[in-house]
Design a protein around this motif. Structure first.
Motif, mmCIF file in Angstrom:
data_model
loop_
_atom_site.group_PDB
_atom_site.id
_atom_site.type_symbol
_atom_site.label_atom_id
_atom_site.label_comp_id
_atom_site.label_asym_id
_atom_site.label_seq_id
_atom_site.Cartn_x
_atom_site.Cartn_y
_atom_site.Cartn_z
ATOM 1 N N LEU A 41 -19.336 16.520 46.816
ATOM 2 C CA LEU A 41 -19.496 15.940 48.166
ATOM 3 C C LEU A 41 -18.756 14.579 48.144
ATOM 4 O O LEU A 41 -18.972 13.725 47.133
ATOM 5 N N ALA A 42 -17.938 14.056 49.362
ATOM 6 C CA ALA A 42 -17.515 12.864 49.197
ATOM 7 C C ALA A 42 -18.724 11.863 49.359
ATOM 8 O O ALA A 42 -19.529 12.227 49.998
ATOM 9 N N THR A 43 -18.638 10.772 49.106
ATOM 10 C CA THR A 43 -19.596 9.598 49.235
ATOM 11 C C THR A 43 -19.980 9.359 50.766
ATOM 12 O O THR A 43 -21.087 9.352 51.126
ATOM 13 N N THR A 44 -18.675 9.421 51.544
ATOM 14 C CA THR A 44 -19.323 9.386 53.211
ATOM 15 C C THR A 44 -19.505 10.563 53.806
ATOM 16 O O THR A 44 -19.761 10.374 54.989
ATOM 17 N N SER A 45 -19.834 11.793 53.196
ATOM 18 C CA SER A 45 -20.046 12.867 53.607
ATOM 19 C C SER A 45 -21.667 12.931 54.264
ATOM 20 O O SER A 45 -22.331 12.505 53.442
ATOM 21 N N PRO A 46 -21.890 13.515 55.822
ATOM 22 C CA PRO A 46 -23.116 13.330 55.971
ATOM 23 C C PRO A 46 -23.693 14.606 55.599
ATOM 24 O O PRO A 46 -24.980 15.019 56.161
ATOM 25 N N ALA A 47 -23.483 15.528 54.889
ATOM 26 C CA ALA A 47 -23.830 16.929 54.385
ATOM 27 C C ALA A 47 -25.064 16.428 53.655
ATOM 28 O O ALA A 47 -25.205 15.634 52.786
ATOM 29 N N PRO A 48 -26.076 17.493 53.576
ATOM 30 C CA PRO A 48 -27.275 17.328 52.727
ATOM 31 C C PRO A 48 -26.966 17.261 51.302
ATOM 32 O O PRO A 48 -25.957 17.907 50.709
ATOM 33 N N ARG A 49 -27.482 16.271 50.387
ATOM 34 C CA ARG A 49 -27.176 16.031 49.003
ATOM 35 C C ARG A 49 -28.159 16.064 48.010
ATOM 36 O O ARG A 49 -27.738 15.773 47.015
ATOM 37 N N TRP A 50 -29.487 15.902 48.333
ATOM 38 C CA TRP A 50 -30.410 15.523 47.673
ATOM 39 C C TRP A 50 -31.303 16.753 47.165
ATOM 40 O O TRP A 50 -31.688 17.253 48.089
ATOM 41 N N ALA A 51 -31.892 16.790 45.893
ATOM 42 C CA ALA A 51 -32.751 17.714 45.618
ATOM 43 C C ALA A 51 -33.503 17.355 44.267
ATOM 44 O O ALA A 51 -32.834 16.699 43.508
ATOM 45 N N LEU A 52 -34.846 17.616 44.185
ATOM 46 C CA LEU A 52 -35.440 17.269 42.889
ATOM 47 C C LEU A 52 -35.013 17.874 41.754
ATOM 48 O O LEU A 52 -34.762 19.036 41.963
ATOM 49 N N GLU A 53 -35.036 17.489 40.640
ATOM 50 C CA GLU A 53 -34.909 18.489 39.358
ATOM 51 C C GLU A 53 -36.055 19.087 39.164
ATOM 52 O O GLU A 53 -37.113 18.677 39.391
ATOM 53 N N ALA A 54 -35.862 20.286 38.813
ATOM 54 C CA ALA A 54 -36.971 21.373 38.375
ATOM 55 C C ALA A 54 -38.082 20.725 37.631
ATOM 56 O O ALA A 54 -39.162 20.776 37.731
ATOM 57 N N SER A 55 -37.603 20.250 36.521
ATOM 58 C CA SER A 55 -38.426 19.724 35.383
ATOM 59 C C SER A 55 -39.287 18.405 36.077
ATOM 60 O O SER A 55 -40.533 18.346 35.653
ATOM 61 N N PHE A 56 -38.470 17.628 36.739
ATOM 62 C CA PHE A 56 -39.727 16.665 37.621
ATOM 63 C C PHE A 56 -40.265 17.071 38.582
ATOM 64 O O PHE A 56 -41.421 16.806 38.723
ATOM 65 N N ALA A 57 -40.113 18.244 39.309
ATOM 66 C CA ALA A 57 -40.885 18.697 40.425
ATOM 67 C C ALA A 57 -42.148 19.225 39.795
ATOM 68 O O ALA A 57 -43.024 19.336 40.525
ATOM 69 N N ASP A 58 -41.779 19.927 38.571
ATOM 70 C CA ASP A 58 -42.965 20.356 37.923
ATOM 71 C C ASP A 58 -44.174 19.548 37.600
ATOM 72 O O ASP A 58 -45.326 19.974 37.531
ATOM 73 N N LEU A 59 -43.764 18.232 37.431
ATOM 74 C CA LEU A 59 -45.134 17.119 37.352
ATOM 75 C C LEU A 59 -45.709 17.147 38.729
ATOM 76 O O LEU A 59 -47.066 16.613 38.376
ATOM 77 N N PHE A 60 -45.489 17.660 39.587
ATOM 78 C CA PHE A 60 -46.246 17.567 41.020
ATOM 79 C C PHE A 60 -46.936 18.872 41.448
ATOM 80 O O PHE A 60 -47.240 19.016 42.473
ATOM 81 N N LEU A 61 -46.829 19.759 40.339
ATOM 82 C CA LEU A 61 -47.759 21.119 40.647
ATOM 83 C C LEU A 61 -49.252 20.792 40.788
ATOM 84 O O LEU A 61 -49.860 19.989 39.848
ATOM 85 N N PRO A 62 -49.692 20.981 41.921
ATOM 86 C CA PRO A 62 -51.346 20.629 41.906
ATOM 87 C C PRO A 62 -52.337 21.242 40.686
ATOM 88 O O PRO A 62 -53.259 20.380 40.611
ATOM 89 N N GLN A 63 -51.967 22.193 40.216
ATOM 90 C CA GLN A 63 -52.858 22.518 38.992
ATOM 91 C C GLN A 63 -52.733 22.011 37.882
ATOM 92 O O GLN A 63 -53.562 22.099 37.033
#
Length: 379
Positions: free
Chosen positions: A134-156
């Protein structure tokens, strides 16, 4: 199956475990950072899985408490995700269909802070991924959590398992400099005795080590159960960070909308056992800052701006002790119609009230104070 959701407050607490405040920019552990992580998990914006769903900061800003807590099935989450990927009008149309009032937690202009300060920093630290190509100026969605980081927020994931997972992620994803900073900060904080507070509903949260935090702990755990019939902690503000809205659903139910960028009291509690509901505005004084006449006027203005009726406001200045220097210096400055409490005498309270009516000095002693004998009887 989508990932299990997590509350924004809990997400912020875990961010503080991962990126200690003394070692990293405090924006990474701010309420809006916790909100962003919870909102990304809600729509399953996690990279590296079967199909990555990318999001924009504006889509995260449009999220609101009533959706996070009230629309939690996978089907509803996907429906919200589709609307948020389009535009604000689509989001408002969906809310109207769900019969939910539009009440985002943060203002629209917060997206710059979210994009430039939080998501960019998390990307640098390997916690967030940017969509390639994606170009820096593109308005398209560009962000997502890394899976390994998202795992730290599992409620269990909790207690010692969470601590181990955070340490493992730190060691495998941060560079040597950041690893050293994180480990040293955690070691210091473990010695500094982070203040853990039990909220009226039984949940626990941590406050940064400070004299004010210890006083607030006493207010929440000791004063509130004694003084209020049915206490709820709505918000708490700590030095160095903005206000944390601890019960967003209750704020929405009470019709209160707090602007975290405005002047903030140290804590806001509601007594649901009174009719109408009473709101207690609390200042914890470890060095200075009691509720004097000027501060009371500012707080009343703040309350009116946030849809709290001034007639429902009560004011408490909390000190560590009557013998503490701040109390000796500033008790004389307390505003009329306010109360004082001391952490080392939790069963007592002082009321500073007029004792008679006059044309130039209207009575300000409230009925609750009269009823609970927190001041002399007024003729």
């Amino acid at each position: 199956m989508m990932r299990p959701i997590i509350a924004p407050g809990e997400a912020a607490r875990r961010l503080e475990m991962i990126f200690p405040r003394s070692a990293f920019d405090t924006t990474l552990t701010s309420p809006i950072a916790g909100w962003a992580v919870a909102a990304m998990i809600y729509i399953d914006a996690v990279a590296g899985e079967e199909e990555t769903f990318w999001t924009r900061p504006s889509g995260l800003i449009w999220q609101q408490d009533s959706v996070l807590t009230g629309r939690t099935t996978d089907a509803e989450r996907r429906e919200w995700r589709r609307a948020a990927s389009k535009n604000r009008q689509a989001v408002e149309a969906l809310l109207d269909e769900w019969k939910i009032a539009v009440a985002p937690r943060f203002r629209e202009n917060s997206r710059e802070t979210l994009r430039d300060d939080i998501l960019a920093s998390l990307h640098e630290l390997g916690a967030v991924r940017q969509r390639p190509g994606l170009a820096t100026t593109s308005p398209a969605p560009r962000w997502a959590l890394e899976a390994s980081f998202a795992d730290l927020f599992l409620p269990q994931l909790a207690d010692e398992d969470l601590v181990r997972a955070v340490e493992e992620w730190t060691d495998t994803h941060l560079d040597a400099g950041y690893r050293l900073r994180a480990h040293r900060a955690r070691s210091r904080e473990s010695l500094d005795h982070v203040v853990t507070v039990t909220l009226p509903d039984g949940q626990r949260r941590t406050l940064e080590p400070s004299g004010s935090s210890l006083i607030l702990k006493g207010v929440i755990e000791e004063w509130a159960p004694r003084r209020l019939a049915d206490p709820v902690l709505l918000s708490v503000s700590e030095p160095g960070q903005k206000m944390d809205l601890t019960d967003g659903a209750m704020l929405a139910q009470l019709g209160v909308q707090i602007d975290v960028g405005a002047l903030l009291p140290d804590a806001l509690l509601a007594d649901l056992g009174t009719e109408p509901v009473e709101f207690w505005i609390v200042e914890a004084v470890s060095t200075d800052g009691p509720i004097d006449t000027r501060r009371k006027r500012e707080l009343l203005e703040w309350a009116a701006e946030h849809h709290i009726r001034p007639s429902s406001c009560r004011f408490l200045t909390a000190f560590a002790s009557r013998n503490a220097s701040p109390a000796k210096r500033r008790l004389k400055d307390l505003a009329i119609g306010t109360f004082a409490w001391f952490a080392d005498e939790p069963e007592s309270e002082l009321g500073w009230c007029l004792i008679k009516n006059s044309e130039d000095a209207p009575l300000v002693l409230d009925e609750r104070a009269r009823r609970d004998d927190h001041g002399p009887e007024v003729p």
